[in-house]
Scaffold this motif. Structure first.
Motif, PDB file in Angstrom:
ATOM      1  N   ASP A   8      43.619  22.994  49.546  1.00 13.19           N
ATOM      2  CA  ASP A   8      42.560  22.942  48.551  1.00 13.19           C
ATOM      3  C   ASP A   8      43.179  23.088  47.166  1.00 13.19           C
ATOM      4  OD1 ASP A   8      39.570  22.782  48.334  1.00 13.19           O
ATOM      5  OD2 ASP A   8      39.931  24.563  47.113  1.00 13.19           O
ATOM      6  N   LEU A   9      42.642  22.331  46.227  1.00 10.18           N
ATOM      7  CA  LEU A   9      43.097  22.310  44.845  1.00 10.18           C
ATOM      8  C   LEU A   9      41.939  22.731  43.951  1.00 10.18           C
ATOM      9  CD1 LEU A   9      45.376  21.332  42.840  1.00 10.18           C
ATOM     10  CD2 LEU A   9      44.182  19.135  42.833  1.00 10.18           C
ATOM     11  N   VAL A  10      42.204  23.635  43.005  1.00  8.92           N
ATOM     12  CA  VAL A  10      41.160  24.145  42.110  1.00  8.92           C
ATOM     13  C   VAL A  10      41.585  23.899  40.663  1.00  8.92           C
ATOM     14  CG1 VAL A  10      39.945  26.229  41.338  1.00  8.92           C
ATOM     15  CG2 VAL A  10      40.439  25.905  43.766  1.00  8.92           C
ATOM     16  N   HIS A  11      40.658  23.377  39.866  1.00  5.47           N
ATOM     17  CA  HIS A  11      40.869  23.201  38.434  1.00  5.47           C
ATOM     18  C   HIS A  11      40.598  24.550  37.767  1.00  5.47           C
ATOM     19  CE1 HIS A  11      39.621  21.656  34.347  1.00  5.47           C
ATOM     20  NE2 HIS A  11      40.842  21.163  34.499  1.00  5.47           N
ATOM     21  N   VAL A  12      41.637  25.191  37.255  1.00 11.25           N
ATOM     22  CA  VAL A  12      41.526  26.566  36.759  1.00 11.25           C
ATOM     23  C   VAL A  12      40.577  26.685  35.565  1.00 11.25           C
ATOM     24  CG1 VAL A  12      42.785  28.563  35.844  1.00 11.25           C
ATOM     25  CG2 VAL A  12      43.762  27.217  37.726  1.00 11.25           C
ATOM     26  N   PRO A  13      40.617  25.806  34.549  1.00  8.51           N
ATOM     27  CA  PRO A  13      39.666  25.976  33.432  1.00  8.51           C
ATOM     28  C   PRO A  13      38.198  25.928  33.868  1.00  8.51           C
ATOM     29  CG  PRO A  13      41.453  24.545  32.760  1.00  8.51           C
ATOM     30  CD  PRO A  13      41.601  24.763  34.256  1.00  8.51           C
ATOM     31  N   SER A  14      37.850  25.056  34.794  1.00  9.28           N
ATOM     32  CA  SER A  14      36.464  25.005  35.294  1.00  9.28           C
ATOM     33  C   SER A  14      36.138  26.271  36.078  1.00  9.28           C
ATOM     34  CB  SER A  14      36.267  23.782  36.193  1.00  9.28           C
ATOM     35  OG  SER A  14      36.534  22.599  35.489  1.00  9.28           O
ATOM     36  N   PHE A  15      37.100  26.733  36.847  1.00 10.84           N
ATOM     37  CA  PHE A  15      36.916  27.952  37.632  1.00 10.84           C
ATOM     38  C   PHE A  15      36.729  29.145  36.693  1.00 10.84           C
ATOM     39  CE2 PHE A  15      38.226  31.387  40.460  1.00 10.84           C
ATOM     40  CZ  PHE A  15      37.540  31.055  41.613  1.00 10.84           C
ATOM     41  N   ARG A  16      37.519  29.199  35.626  1.00 10.18           N
ATOM     42  CA  ARG A  16      37.417  30.276  34.635  1.00 10.18           C
ATOM     43  C   ARG A  16      36.017  30.302  34.013  1.00 10.18           C
ATOM     44  NH1 ARG A  16      41.766  29.231  32.088  1.00 10.18           N
ATOM     45  NH2 ARG A  16      43.000  30.944  32.916  1.00 10.18           N
ATOM     46  N   GLU A  17      35.462  29.139  33.700  1.00  6.86           N
ATOM     47  CA  GLU A  17      34.109  29.062  33.147  1.00  6.86           C
ATOM     48  C   GLU A  17      33.082  29.609  34.126  1.00  6.86           C
ATOM     49  OE1 GLU A  17      33.085  25.132  31.808  1.00  6.86           O
ATOM     50  OE2 GLU A  17      34.903  24.981  30.580  1.00  6.86           O
ATOM     51  N   GLN A  18      33.249  29.277  35.394  1.00  5.68           N
ATOM     52  CA  GLN A  18      32.316  29.763  36.415  1.00  5.68           C
ATOM     53  C   GLN A  18      32.376  31.290  36.510  1.00  5.68           C
ATOM     54  OE1 GLN A  18      32.982  28.014  40.267  1.00  5.68           O
ATOM     55  NE2 GLN A  18      31.047  28.763  41.062  1.00  5.68           N
ATOM     56  N   LEU A  19      33.592  31.837  36.450  1.00  5.70           N
ATOM     57  CA  LEU A  19      33.737  33.296  36.512  1.00  5.70           C
ATOM     58  C   LEU A  19      33.148  33.980  35.278  1.00  5.70           C
ATOM     59  CD1 LEU A  19      37.397  33.609  37.843  1.00  5.70           C
ATOM     60  CD2 LEU A  19      35.292  34.099  39.115  1.00  5.70           C
ATOM     61  N   ALA A  20      33.232  33.316  34.125  1.00  5.68           N
ATOM     62  CA  ALA A  20      32.780  33.918  32.865  1.00  5.68           C
ATOM     63  C   ALA A  20      31.267  33.877  32.673  1.00  5.68           C
ATOM     64  CB  ALA A  20      33.471  33.214  31.695  1.00  5.68           C
ATOM     65  N   ASP A  21      30.564  33.100  33.466  1.00  7.26           N
ATOM     66  CA  ASP A  21      29.112  32.988  33.330  1.00  7.26           C
ATOM     67  C   ASP A  21      28.486  34.350  33.619  1.00  7.26           C
ATOM     68  OD1 ASP A  21      26.394  32.518  33.500  1.00  7.26           O
ATOM     69  OD2 ASP A  21      26.566  30.877  34.948  1.00  7.26           O
ATOM     70  N   PRO A  22      27.826  34.959  32.618  1.00 10.37           N
ATOM     71  CA  PRO A  22      27.276  36.302  32.815  1.00 10.37           C
ATOM     72  C   PRO A  22      26.159  36.361  33.861  1.00 10.37           C
ATOM     73  CG  PRO A  22      26.657  35.437  30.654  1.00 10.37           C
ATOM     74  CD  PRO A  22      27.590  34.445  31.274  1.00 10.37           C
ATOM     75  N   ALA A  23      25.526  35.242  34.134  1.00 13.65           N
ATOM     76  CA  ALA A  23      24.449  35.223  35.124  1.00 13.65           C
ATOM     77  C   ALA A  23      24.974  35.003  36.545  1.00 13.65           C
ATOM     78  CB  ALA A  23      23.448  34.128  34.779  1.00 13.65           C
ATOM     79  N   SER A  24      26.249  34.721  36.676  1.00 10.52           N
ATOM     80  CA  SER A  24      26.817  34.379  37.979  1.00 10.52           C
ATOM     81  C   SER A  24      27.242  35.621  38.768  1.00 10.52           C
ATOM     82  CB  SER A  24      28.029  33.469  37.789  1.00 10.52           C
ATOM     83  OG  SER A  24      28.659  33.237  39.022  1.00 10.52           O
TER      84      SER A  24
END
Length: 140
Positions: A8-24
């Motif tokens: 599996d390959l993950v795009h880190v900048p997109s992943f970082r945005e998902q982690l930073a979402d305060p509602a997530s």
């Protein structure tokens, strides 16, 4: 032994945005407290990069296991990803520790994992080796 590989390959900048979402609640629903602590304690101070690689490892394990279940319902529809834990030894080498239903499903499998980062991407490869069911040779 039956062998399967998952990657599996993950795009880190997109992943970082998902982690930073305060509602997530993604991080708490995906990673164990120890995984989150380990990622935060890395010398490069980039937890998203390390969590991305761990997420890739979880997905790679599911892909490897599902590869052995061709024709059967996929495992991914019912997995608590916190039951797949990426741990590191004192030298930083990763391994997978399974818990709960995932541990019961995978059973006696041997697992190897490799994690890597390059630029904006994190990748994981998992090798899964399952023993073949024992054959009853009595009466033959």
């Amino acid at each position: 032994m039956r062998h399967a590989i998952g990657v599996d390959l993950v795009h880190v900048p997109s992943f970082r945005e998902q982690l930073a979402d305060p509602a997530s609640t993604f991080a708490h629903g995906t990673f164990t407290p120890q995984e989150r602590r380990d990622a935060e304690d890395r010398p490069d101070r980039d937890p998203a990069r390390h969590l991305a690689a761990r997420f890739a490892a979880k997905e790679a394990l599911i892909k490897a296991f599902d590869g052995l279940r061709f024709g059967a319902p996929p495992l991914a529809v019912r997995v608590d990803l916190r039951e797949i834990e990426v741990v590191s030894d004192p030298w930083g080498r990763p391994a997978l520790r399974l818990h709960g239903d995932v541990a019961a499903l995978v059973g006696d499998a041997s697992l190897q994992v490799s994690l890597s980062h390059d630029g904006d991407h994190a990748i994981a490869v998992v090798l899964l080796c399952l023993p073949l069911p024992s054959q009853d040779t009595a009466g033959s």
